[in-house]
Design a protein around this motif. Structure first.
Motif, PDB file in Angstrom:
ATOM      1  N   LEU A   1      69.566  30.635  13.763  1.00  0.00           N
ATOM      2  CA  LEU A   1      69.663  30.368  15.294  1.00  0.00           C
ATOM      3  C   LEU A   1      71.074  30.853  16.213  1.00  0.00           C
ATOM      4  O   LEU A   1      70.661  31.009  16.887  1.00  0.00           O
ATOM      5  N   GLY A   2      71.677  31.591  15.559  1.00  0.00           N
ATOM      6  CA  GLY A   2      73.040  31.282  16.668  1.00  0.00           C
ATOM      7  C   GLY A   2      72.584  32.680  16.892  1.00  0.00           C
ATOM      8  O   GLY A   2      72.935  33.996  18.144  1.00  0.00           O
ATOM      9  N   ASN A   3      71.651  33.504  16.726  1.00  0.00           N
ATOM     10  CA  ASN A   3      71.341  34.642  16.795  1.00  0.00           C
ATOM     11  C   ASN A   3      69.857  34.397  18.006  1.00  0.00           C
ATOM     12  O   ASN A   3      69.527  35.750  18.776  1.00  0.00           O
ATOM     13  N   LEU A   4      69.914  33.488  18.287  1.00  0.00           N
ATOM     14  CA  LEU A   4      68.249  33.005  19.402  1.00  0.00           C
ATOM     15  C   LEU A   4      68.704  33.276  20.836  1.00  0.00           C
ATOM     16  O   LEU A   4      68.130  33.972  21.740  1.00  0.00           O
ATOM     17  N   ARG A   5      70.180  33.223  21.009  1.00  0.00           N
ATOM     18  CA  ARG A   5      70.834  33.617  22.540  1.00  0.00           C
ATOM     19  C   ARG A   5      72.007  34.048  22.560  1.00  0.00           C
ATOM     20  O   ARG A   5      72.912  33.543  23.048  1.00  0.00           O
ATOM     21  N   PRO A   6      71.505  35.552  23.096  1.00  0.00           N
ATOM     22  CA  PRO A   6      72.388  36.083  22.270  1.00  0.00           C
ATOM     23  C   PRO A   6      73.048  36.697  24.238  1.00  0.00           C
ATOM     24  O   PRO A   6      72.097  36.237  24.892  1.00  0.00           O
ATOM     25  N   THR A   7      74.552  36.631  24.589  1.00  0.00           N
ATOM     26  CA  THR A   7      74.676  37.358  26.211  1.00  0.00           C
ATOM     27  C   THR A   7      74.039  37.896  26.872  1.00  0.00           C
ATOM     28  O   THR A   7      73.980  39.459  26.275  1.00  0.00           O
ATOM     29  N   THR A   8      73.615  37.683  27.317  1.00  0.00           N
ATOM     30  CA  THR A   8      73.696  38.952  28.591  1.00  0.00           C
ATOM     31  C   THR A   8      74.403  40.352  28.713  1.00  0.00           C
ATOM     32  O   THR A   8      75.689  39.991  28.628  1.00  0.00           O
ATOM     33  N   SER A   9      74.067  41.090  29.424  1.00  0.00           N
ATOM     34  CA  SER A   9      75.212  41.897  29.934  1.00  0.00           C
ATOM     35  C   SER A   9      75.916  41.373  30.794  1.00  0.00           C
ATOM     36  O   SER A   9      77.227  41.767  31.903  1.00  0.00           O
ATOM     37  N   THR A  10      75.549  40.198  31.635  1.00  0.00           N
ATOM     38  CA  THR A  10      76.238  39.774  32.665  1.00  0.00           C
ATOM     39  C   THR A  10      77.175  38.972  32.369  1.00  0.00           C
ATOM     40  O   THR A  10      77.999  38.011  33.065  1.00  0.00           O
ATOM     41  N   GLY A  11      77.165  38.142  31.064  1.00  0.00           N
ATOM     42  CA  GLY A  11      77.405  37.458  30.411  1.00  0.00           C
ATOM     43  C   GLY A  11      77.393  35.955  30.354  1.00  0.00           C
ATOM     44  O   GLY A  11      77.736  34.676  29.634  1.00  0.00           O
ATOM     45  N   GLY A  12      76.157  36.098  30.355  1.00  0.00           N
ATOM     46  CA  GLY A  12      75.092  34.816  30.952  1.00  0.00           C
ATOM     47  C   GLY A  12      74.679  34.438  29.448  1.00  0.00           C
ATOM     48  O   GLY A  12      74.539  35.568  28.934  1.00  0.00           O
ATOM     49  N   ILE A  13      73.579  33.373  29.491  1.00  0.00           N
ATOM     50  CA  ILE A  13      72.784  33.136  28.312  1.00  0.00           C
ATOM     51  C   ILE A  13      71.163  33.428  28.484  1.00  0.00           C
ATOM     52  O   ILE A  13      70.957  33.041  29.028  1.00  0.00           O
ATOM     53  N   ASN A  14      70.949  33.924  27.363  1.00  0.00           N
ATOM     54  CA  ASN A  14      69.572  34.156  27.794  1.00  0.00           C
ATOM     55  C   ASN A  14      68.646  32.491  27.551  1.00  0.00           C
ATOM     56  O   ASN A  14      69.539  32.455  26.888  1.00  0.00           O
ATOM     57  N   SER A  15      67.444  32.117  28.068  1.00  0.00           N
ATOM     58  CA  SER A  15      66.854  31.297  27.101  1.00  0.00           C
ATOM     59  C   SER A  15      66.403  30.960  25.732  1.00  0.00           C
ATOM     60  O   SER A  15      66.621  31.993  25.275  1.00  0.00           O
ATOM     61  N   TYR A  16      65.950  30.010  26.074  1.00  0.00           N
ATOM     62  CA  TYR A  16      65.673  29.652  24.563  1.00  0.00           C
ATOM     63  C   TYR A  16      64.785  30.090  23.711  1.00  0.00           C
ATOM     64  O   TYR A  16      63.513  30.654  24.362  1.00  0.00           O
ATOM     65  N   ARG A  17      64.510  31.050  22.526  1.00  0.00           N
ATOM     66  CA  ARG A  17      63.591  31.109  22.390  1.00  0.00           C
ATOM     67  C   ARG A  17      62.938  30.693  20.305  1.00  0.00           C
ATOM     68  O   ARG A  17      63.479  29.658  19.588  1.00  0.00           O
ATOM     69  N   ILE A  18      61.829  30.523  20.360  1.00  0.00           N
ATOM     70  CA  ILE A  18      61.457  29.930  18.686  1.00  0.00           C
ATOM     71  C   ILE A  18      62.280  30.713  17.324  1.00  0.00           C
ATOM     72  O   ILE A  18      62.027  32.174  17.683  1.00  0.00           O
ATOM     73  N   PRO A  19      62.864  29.871  16.540  1.00  0.00           N
ATOM     74  CA  PRO A  19      62.946  30.730  15.753  1.00  0.00           C
ATOM     75  C   PRO A  19      62.436  31.015  14.801  1.00  0.00           C
ATOM     76  O   PRO A  19      60.775  29.982  14.414  1.00  0.00           O
ATOM     77  N   LYS A  20      62.676  32.404  14.509  1.00  0.00           N
ATOM     78  CA  LYS A  20      61.243  32.700  13.171  1.00  0.00           C
ATOM     79  C   LYS A  20      62.288  33.605  12.029  1.00  0.00           C
ATOM     80  O   LYS A  20      63.681  33.807  12.079  1.00  0.00           O
ATOM     81  N   GLY A  21      61.431  33.750  11.145  1.00  0.00           N
ATOM     82  CA  GLY A  21      62.223  33.713  10.065  1.00  0.00           C
ATOM     83  C   GLY A  21      62.109  32.577   8.591  1.00  0.00           C
ATOM     84  O   GLY A  21      62.940  31.670   9.303  1.00  0.00           O
ATOM     85  N   GLY A  22      62.565  33.635   7.460  1.00  0.00           N
ATOM     86  CA  GLY A  22      63.432  32.535   6.724  1.00  0.00           C
ATOM     87  C   GLY A  22      62.188  31.598   6.470  1.00  0.00           C
ATOM     88  O   GLY A  22      61.084  31.807   6.899  1.00  0.00           O
ATOM     89  N   TRP A  23      62.852  30.225   6.061  1.00  0.00           N
ATOM     90  CA  TRP A  23      62.419  28.683   5.718  1.00  0.00           C
ATOM     91  C   TRP A  23      61.963  28.552   7.453  1.00  0.00           C
ATOM     92  O   TRP A  23      60.680  27.057   7.665  1.00  0.00           O
ATOM     93  N   PHE A  24      62.420  29.028   8.512  1.00  0.00           N
ATOM     94  CA  PHE A  24      61.669  28.922   9.936  1.00  0.00           C
ATOM     95  C   PHE A  24      60.090  28.853  10.259  1.00  0.00           C
ATOM     96  O   PHE A  24      59.611  28.097  10.701  1.00  0.00           O
ATOM     97  N   GLU A  25      59.706  29.970   9.105  1.00  0.00           N
ATOM     98  CA  GLU A  25      58.312  29.733   9.243  1.00  0.00           C
ATOM     99  C   GLU A  25      57.264  28.805   8.483  1.00  0.00           C
ATOM    100  O   GLU A  25      55.819  27.784   8.682  1.00  0.00           O
ATOM    101  N   PHE A  26      58.493  27.851   8.095  1.00  0.00           N
ATOM    102  CA  PHE A  26      57.468  26.652   7.347  1.00  0.00           C
ATOM    103  C   PHE A  26      57.863  24.717   7.858  1.00  0.00           C
ATOM    104  O   PHE A  26      57.243  23.925   7.653  1.00  0.00           O
TER     105      PHE A  26
END
Length: 152
Positions: A41-66
């Motif tokens: 979850l923490g890796n879903l929204r990395p900061t951009t080069s300008t310091g802003g935050i990217n939009s939300y993304r769907i979590p994938k991997g691990g138990w998120f598949e279920f």
């Protein structure tokens, strides 16, 4: 006065040590899973080069598949393992003693009450999180359960 333990009591004690170790290992496993899914979850929204935050993304991997909230499931399982561990250490005779009042018996089972409380709280949060994912991502959100794989 010399205490000579009953042989049956020694076998129960040895059995409890093995059970306690297995439950402890289960607790560590679920703590690791909770951490692992928080990292996802923490890796879903990395900061951009300008310091802003990217939009939300769907979590994938691990138990998120279920499920939508595997970190909640892992936390519930940690509490479940702790409740079992406490139960293994609890003297069941105090629960069965008729002279103890109802409050005393409830106190002896408080670890199960805490488990129910945590499970209820996280189930409500999982329901709301799942609905948020569906509202936010619409048809792009994969078919998953809320909290319990293949069930709910």
């Amino acid at each position: 006065f010399v205490f000579i333990p009953d042989q049956e009591q020694e076998q129960d004690s040895g059995s409890n040590v093995v059970k306690s170790f297995m439950v402890f290992m289960g607790c560590l496993f679920f703590q690791y899973q909770q951490h692992r899914h928080h990292v996802i979850l923490g890796n879903l929204r990395p900061t951009t080069s300008t310091g802003g935050i990217n939009s939300y993304r769907i979590p994938k991997g691990g138990w998120f598949e279920f499920v939508s909230c595997p970190h909640y499931l892992a936390e519930i399982m940690v509490y479940f393992m702790l409740a079992i561990l406490i139960q293994l250490q609890t003297d069941t005779a105090t629960m069965q003693d008729e002279e103890n009042g109802m409050l005393s018996r409830i106190h002896a089972q408080k670890h199960w009450i805490v488990l129910v409380w945590v499970s209820t709280n996280l189930s409500i949060s999982a329901e709301r999180t799942h609905v948020w994912y569906i509202l936010t991502f619409g048809k792009a959100y994969p078919e998953r359960q809320k909290l319990i794989p293949f069930v709910w």
